[in-house]
Motif scaffolding. Sequence first.
Motif, PDB file in Angstrom:
ATOM      1  N   GLY A  57     -13.626  20.127 -33.867  1.00  0.00           N
ATOM      2  CA  GLY A  57     -12.469  20.585 -33.121  1.00  0.00           C
ATOM      3  C   GLY A  57     -11.529  19.459 -32.742  1.00  0.00           C
ATOM      4  N   SER A  58     -10.626  19.763 -31.844  1.00  0.00           N
ATOM      5  CA  SER A  58      -9.548  18.851 -31.485  1.00  0.00           C
ATOM      6  C   SER A  58      -9.914  17.976 -30.290  1.00  0.00           C
ATOM      7  CB  SER A  58      -8.295  19.662 -31.163  1.00  0.00           C
ATOM      8  OG  SER A  58      -7.291  18.829 -30.641  1.00  0.00           O
ATOM      9  N   ASN A  59      -9.286  16.800 -30.231  1.00  0.00           N
ATOM     10  CA  ASN A  59      -9.454  15.904 -29.093  1.00  0.00           C
ATOM     11  C   ASN A  59      -8.273  15.987 -28.132  1.00  0.00           C
ATOM     12  OD1 ASN A  59     -11.973  14.644 -29.451  1.00  0.00           O
ATOM     13  ND2 ASN A  59     -11.137  13.371 -31.086  1.00  0.00           N
ATOM     14  N   ASP A  60      -7.496  17.052 -28.215  1.00  0.00           N
ATOM     15  CA  ASP A  60      -6.285  17.142 -27.416  1.00  0.00           C
ATOM     16  C   ASP A  60      -6.545  17.009 -25.918  1.00  0.00           C
ATOM     17  OD1 ASP A  60      -4.869  17.462 -29.691  1.00  0.00           O
ATOM     18  OD2 ASP A  60      -4.490  19.606 -29.467  1.00  0.00           O
ATOM     19  N   MET A  61      -7.701  17.474 -25.459  1.00  0.00           N
ATOM     20  CA  MET A  61      -7.987  17.438 -24.028  1.00  0.00           C
ATOM     21  C   MET A  61      -8.975  16.332 -23.660  1.00  0.00           C
ATOM     22  SD  MET A  61      -5.928  19.668 -22.987  1.00  0.00           S
ATOM     23  CE  MET A  61      -6.353  19.979 -21.282  1.00  0.00           C
ATOM     24  N   ASP A  67      -6.228  21.033 -16.381  1.00  0.00           N
ATOM     25  CA  ASP A  67      -6.552  19.667 -16.813  1.00  0.00           C
ATOM     26  C   ASP A  67      -8.033  19.365 -16.554  1.00  0.00           C
ATOM     27  OD1 ASP A  67      -6.667  16.986 -17.461  1.00  0.00           O
ATOM     28  OD2 ASP A  67      -4.787  16.481 -16.469  1.00  0.00           O
ATOM     29  N   PRO A  68      -8.811  19.090 -17.599  1.00  0.00           N
ATOM     30  CA  PRO A  68     -10.245  18.802 -17.400  1.00  0.00           C
ATOM     31  C   PRO A  68     -10.508  17.521 -16.632  1.00  0.00           C
ATOM     32  CG  PRO A  68      -9.605  18.363 -19.667  1.00  0.00           C
ATOM     33  CD  PRO A  68      -8.429  19.049 -19.022  1.00  0.00           C
ATOM     34  N   VAL A  69      -9.495  16.671 -16.469  1.00  0.00           N
ATOM     35  CA  VAL A  69      -9.684  15.426 -15.725  1.00  0.00           C
ATOM     36  C   VAL A  69     -10.112  15.709 -14.282  1.00  0.00           C
ATOM     37  CG1 VAL A  69      -7.345  15.127 -14.775  1.00  0.00           C
ATOM     38  CG2 VAL A  69      -8.675  13.116 -15.438  1.00  0.00           C
ATOM     39  N   ILE A  70      -9.742  16.870 -13.758  1.00  0.00           N
ATOM     40  CA  ILE A  70     -10.020  17.195 -12.359  1.00  0.00           C
ATOM     41  C   ILE A  70     -11.518  17.320 -12.103  1.00  0.00           C
ATOM     42  CG2 ILE A  70      -9.654  18.922 -10.545  1.00  0.00           C
ATOM     43  CD1 ILE A  70      -6.919  19.495 -11.904  1.00  0.00           C
ATOM     44  N   THR A  71     -12.252  17.777 -13.088  1.00  0.00           N
ATOM     45  CA  THR A  71     -13.704  17.941 -12.904  1.00  0.00           C
ATOM     46  C   THR A  71     -14.531  16.988 -13.755  1.00  0.00           C
ATOM     47  OG1 THR A  71     -13.677  19.701 -14.568  1.00  0.00           O
ATOM     48  CG2 THR A  71     -13.508  20.360 -12.251  1.00  0.00           C
ATOM     49  N   TYR A  77      -5.351   8.168 -21.593  1.00  0.00           N
ATOM     50  CA  TYR A  77      -4.230   7.872 -22.485  1.00  0.00           C
ATOM     51  C   TYR A  77      -3.214   9.009 -22.516  1.00  0.00           C
ATOM     52  CZ  TYR A  77      -7.169   4.044 -24.035  1.00  0.00           C
ATOM     53  OH  TYR A  77      -7.943   2.909 -24.062  1.00  0.00           O
ATOM     54  N   ARG A  78      -3.390   9.986 -21.610  1.00  0.00           N
ATOM     55  CA  ARG A  78      -2.460  11.102 -21.493  1.00  0.00           C
ATOM     56  C   ARG A  78      -2.084  11.243 -20.017  1.00  0.00           C
ATOM     57  NH1 ARG A  78      -6.155  12.976 -25.721  1.00  0.00           N
ATOM     58  NH2 ARG A  78      -4.918  13.416 -27.570  1.00  0.00           N
ATOM     59  N   LEU A  79      -0.871  11.691 -19.765  1.00  0.00           N
ATOM     60  CA  LEU A  79      -0.399  11.747 -18.380  1.00  0.00           C
ATOM     61  C   LEU A  79      -1.078  12.911 -17.661  1.00  0.00           C
ATOM     62  CD1 LEU A  79       1.355  10.218 -16.456  1.00  0.00           C
ATOM     63  CD2 LEU A  79       3.286  11.667 -17.083  1.00  0.00           C
ATOM     64  N   ASN A  80      -2.260  12.642 -17.150  1.00  0.00           N
ATOM     65  CA  ASN A  80      -3.108  13.663 -16.563  1.00  0.00           C
ATOM     66  C   ASN A  80      -2.721  13.977 -15.111  1.00  0.00           C
ATOM     67  OD1 ASN A  80      -4.835  11.922 -14.644  1.00  0.00           O
ATOM     68  ND2 ASN A  80      -4.989  10.828 -16.596  1.00  0.00           N
ATOM     69  N   TYR A  81      -3.433  14.933 -14.535  1.00  0.00           N
ATOM     70  CA  TYR A  81      -3.126  15.422 -13.183  1.00  0.00           C
ATOM     71  C   TYR A  81      -3.172  14.308 -12.138  1.00  0.00           C
ATOM     72  CZ  TYR A  81      -3.682  17.922  -8.780  1.00  0.00           C
ATOM     73  OH  TYR A  81      -3.540  18.355  -7.487  1.00  0.00           O
TER      74      TYR A  81
END
Length: 298
Positions: free
Chosen positions: A33-37, A18-22, A42-46
């Motif tokens: 490209g995609s915005n999936d990450m 999960d990129p939210v960590i950094t 708005y996504r159930l992140n770490y």
Amino acid sequence: SYIIKDLETAASLLLTVDPVITEGAKNYGEEVGSNDMNYRQYRLNYFAINALMARAYLWSGNTQKAGEYARTVIEKVSDKNTPLFPLIDADYMEANSDRVFSPEVLFSLYNTSRPDVVYKTLFVPTLATTSILTMAGDLATGRVNETYDDKNDYRYRMWESTVENNREVTYFIKYMDETRTGSEAYRYMIPLIRMSELYLIAAECETNVQTALDKYFNPLRFSRNCVNQNASSAEELKSLIRAEYVREFIGEGQLFFYYKRNALQHIPDGGTVNSIKNISLDSYVFPLPDSETSQRAE
């Protein structure tokens, strides 16, 4: 226990990917490209999953584990050099009209109907008295005035008053559309879990009252532009936390669960200026939907 198990599994799966960590919220779009990450709020992140662990443990009565998870998330996202989900401060509030305090939201709904349906259906001052969702009384003397102990509180700015049909109307502007200079990511945000809840959980679960005040409760108050408060006992601290829940989560659906968790049978009556509403404990239990019970065998 099934909820905890699911959350533990989810956290372990996201820990290394999960990129939210950094990188934190990543509330921006990619040109290619995609915005999936991206748009991690708005996504159930770490971090949101670990915050939900704190909430789940608290609701189950395990204050030791609840405090542990709350403190861990606070420590991981509050590094002074690279804060990921910082509590809002004076500089931020001076530069933004963000009334949901979006930098500290860990997980939320993205609802494009927020300004034109949610706000206009429930909160605009032109609504009939039987339709508007508000607190009783005038802004200066009514329930809103009683709720905020410090009128410098940024949350107090979520209320305004006007005159409609020869009567003063107090109305709630938290979800009113933003005055924008760009495409602010918070325009359609409805928070589901935020850092402030973790500060209140950590304060509630801390065994030393002064530590709870110094490390968690008053730092949260400071971020809301409020003066510090003091407590000389666990009961006094609990009373302060209860009042903070009322101020902090208006319009976000959390207060009901605080009342339910604490089995409160006497709560403020928002429809009157200073009355108390009596609630039976079975009122906190909703019946199962017909769709879940209609096919049961007799």
